[in-house]
Design an enzyme around this catalytic site. Structure first.
Site, PDB file in Angstrom:
ATOM      1  N   ASP A  39       0.863  -1.186   0.000  1.00 18.69           N
ATOM      2  CA  ASP A  39       0.000   0.000   0.000  1.00 18.69           C
ATOM      3  C   ASP A  39       0.899   1.236   0.000  1.00 18.69           C
ATOM      4  OD1 ASP A  39      -1.753   2.176   0.832  1.00 18.69           O
ATOM      5  OD2 ASP A  39      -3.183   0.644   1.420  1.00 18.69           O
ATOM      6  N   ILE A  40       0.570   2.193  -0.884  1.00 19.98           N
ATOM      7  CA  ILE A  40       1.392   3.415  -0.972  1.00 19.98           C
ATOM      8  C   ILE A  40       1.334   4.195   0.352  1.00 19.98           C
ATOM      9  CG2 ILE A  40      -0.332   5.059  -1.852  1.00 19.98           C
ATOM     10  CD1 ILE A  40       1.720   5.802  -4.033  1.00 19.98           C
ATOM     11  N   GLN A 102     -14.440   2.534   1.280  1.00 19.43           N
ATOM     12  CA  GLN A 102     -13.650   2.222   0.081  1.00 19.43           C
ATOM     13  C   GLN A 102     -13.288   3.512  -0.644  1.00 19.43           C
ATOM     14  OE1 GLN A 102     -15.688  -0.388  -2.696  1.00 19.43           O
ATOM     15  NE2 GLN A 102     -13.774  -1.023  -3.674  1.00 19.43           N
ATOM     16  N   HIS A 108     -10.058  -5.027  -3.216  1.00 20.94           N
ATOM     17  CA  HIS A 108      -8.777  -5.304  -2.554  1.00 20.94           C
ATOM     18  C   HIS A 108      -9.012  -5.547  -1.067  1.00 20.94           C
ATOM     19  CE1 HIS A 108      -9.476  -0.995  -2.288  1.00 20.94           C
ATOM     20  NE2 HIS A 108      -8.869  -1.059  -1.114  1.00 20.94           N
ATOM     21  N   HIS A 110      -6.872  -5.405   2.652  1.00 21.58           N
ATOM     22  CA  HIS A 110      -5.667  -4.935   3.349  1.00 21.58           C
ATOM     23  C   HIS A 110      -5.156  -6.030   4.283  1.00 21.58           C
ATOM     24  CE1 HIS A 110      -6.244  -0.473   2.624  1.00 21.58           C
ATOM     25  NE2 HIS A 110      -7.446  -0.923   2.343  1.00 21.58           N
TER      26      HIS A 110
HETATM   27  P1  5GP Z   1      -9.505   1.529   0.563  1.00 19.81           P
HETATM   28  O1  5GP Z   1      -9.767   2.797   1.344  1.00 19.81           O
HETATM   29  O2  5GP Z   1     -10.215   1.572  -0.778  1.00 19.81           O
HETATM   30  O3  5GP Z   1      -9.762   0.280   1.344  1.00 19.81           O
HETATM   31  O4  5GP Z   1      -7.946   1.518   0.320  1.00 19.81           O
HETATM   32  C1  5GP Z   1      -7.306   2.002  -0.822  1.00 19.81           C
HETATM   33  C2  5GP Z   1      -5.837   1.978  -0.541  1.00 19.81           C
HETATM   34  O5  5GP Z   1      -5.149   2.114  -1.765  1.00 19.81           O
HETATM   35  C3  5GP Z   1      -5.349   3.094   0.391  1.00 19.81           C
HETATM   36  O6  5GP Z   1      -4.838   2.538   1.590  1.00 19.81           O
HETATM   37  C4  5GP Z   1      -4.293   3.825  -0.447  1.00 19.81           C
HETATM   38  O7  5GP Z   1      -3.150   4.185   0.295  1.00 19.81           O
HETATM   39  C5  5GP Z   1      -3.949   2.806  -1.517  1.00 19.81           C
HETATM   40  N1  5GP Z   1      -3.539   3.408  -2.792  1.00 19.81           N
HETATM   41  C6  5GP Z   1      -4.131   4.424  -3.447  1.00 19.81           C
HETATM   42  N2  5GP Z   1      -3.477   4.682  -4.599  1.00 19.81           N
HETATM   43  C7  5GP Z   1      -2.456   3.804  -4.682  1.00 19.81           C
HETATM   44  C8  5GP Z   1      -1.426   3.581  -5.634  1.00 19.81           C
HETATM   45  O8  5GP Z   1      -1.313   4.252  -6.672  1.00 19.81           O
HETATM   46  N3  5GP Z   1      -0.541   2.593  -5.375  1.00 19.81           N
HETATM   47  C9  5GP Z   1      -0.622   1.835  -4.236  1.00 19.81           C
HETATM   48  N4  5GP Z   1       0.310   0.888  -4.072  1.00 19.81           N
HETATM   49  N5  5GP Z   1      -1.582   2.013  -3.306  1.00 19.81           N
HETATM   50  C10 5GP Z   1      -2.488   2.979  -3.523  1.00 19.81           C
END
Ligand code: 5GP
Ligand code: ZN
Length: 148
Positions: A39-40, A102, A108, A110
């Site tokens: 995760d970035i 999300q 995805h 985590h």
């Molecule tokens: P969500 O909130 O949808 O569960 O998590 C999305 C995750 O994607 C976040 O933790 C965010 O840091 C990660 N993310 C967003 N853009 C990128 C990217 O370009 N590359 C990577 N490796 N992670 C990303």
């Protein structure tokens, strides 16, 4: 509230582009159906995302095969995280829809190494509606399972 929300059209989303190699990522492993990458935004060192290779938005949109593959990859990654970073705890987190937290609308999961007082929080306002209400909820779900 999340600081970043991906509004790209389906198929051109950040994770589709990452799967296609059009944007860089720190890849951990992949198989036919899934890819795992850092995760970035690292909540703690070793924070990995396991995504489907195919574009699908939520848990409701992935196939049973993808669901099985995602959890198998997550377990494999979790073992590697334990071996490499040795966190005292680990949390799996999977968000569906903006209200569910999300921010990237490509499925995805985590894999989150956890530490004491690491600031990660999910409010859990539990209620105990009582046995009759629980039975009614379960009956609704059993009916929905039969319909599906
Ligand atoms: P969500 O909130 O949808 O569960 O998590 C999305 C995750 O994607 C976040 O933790 C965010 O840091 C990660 N993310 C967003 N853009 C990128 C990217 O370009 N590359 C990577 N490796 N992670 C990303
Ligand atoms: Zn996508």
């Amino acid at each position: 509230m999340p600081m970043f929300v991906d509004h790209s059209p389906p198929g051109q989303c950040i994770f589709c582009r990452l799967v296609a190699g059009e944007i860089p990522s720190a890849k951990v492993c992949e198989d036919e159906l899934t890819v795992a990458f850092m995760d970035i935004g690292q909540v703690n060192p070793g924070h990995v995302l396991v995504a489907t290779k195919r574009h699908a938005v939520t848990l409701l949109d992935i196939t049973p095969e993808e669901a099985a593959a995602v959890l198998q990859t997550a377990q494999r990654v979790a073992r590697a995280v334990q071996a490499a970073f040795d966190p005292p705890g680990m949390t799996l987190f999977q968000a569906n829809g903006p209200v569910g937290g999300q921010t990237v609308f490509h499925f995805h999961l985590h894999v989150l190494p956890r530490h004491e007082d690491d600031g990660m929080a999910l409010a859990w306002p539990r209620k105990e509606p009582g046995p009759a209400v629980l039975q009614a909820y379960a009956a609704r779900l059993r009916a929905a399972l039969q319909d599906g």
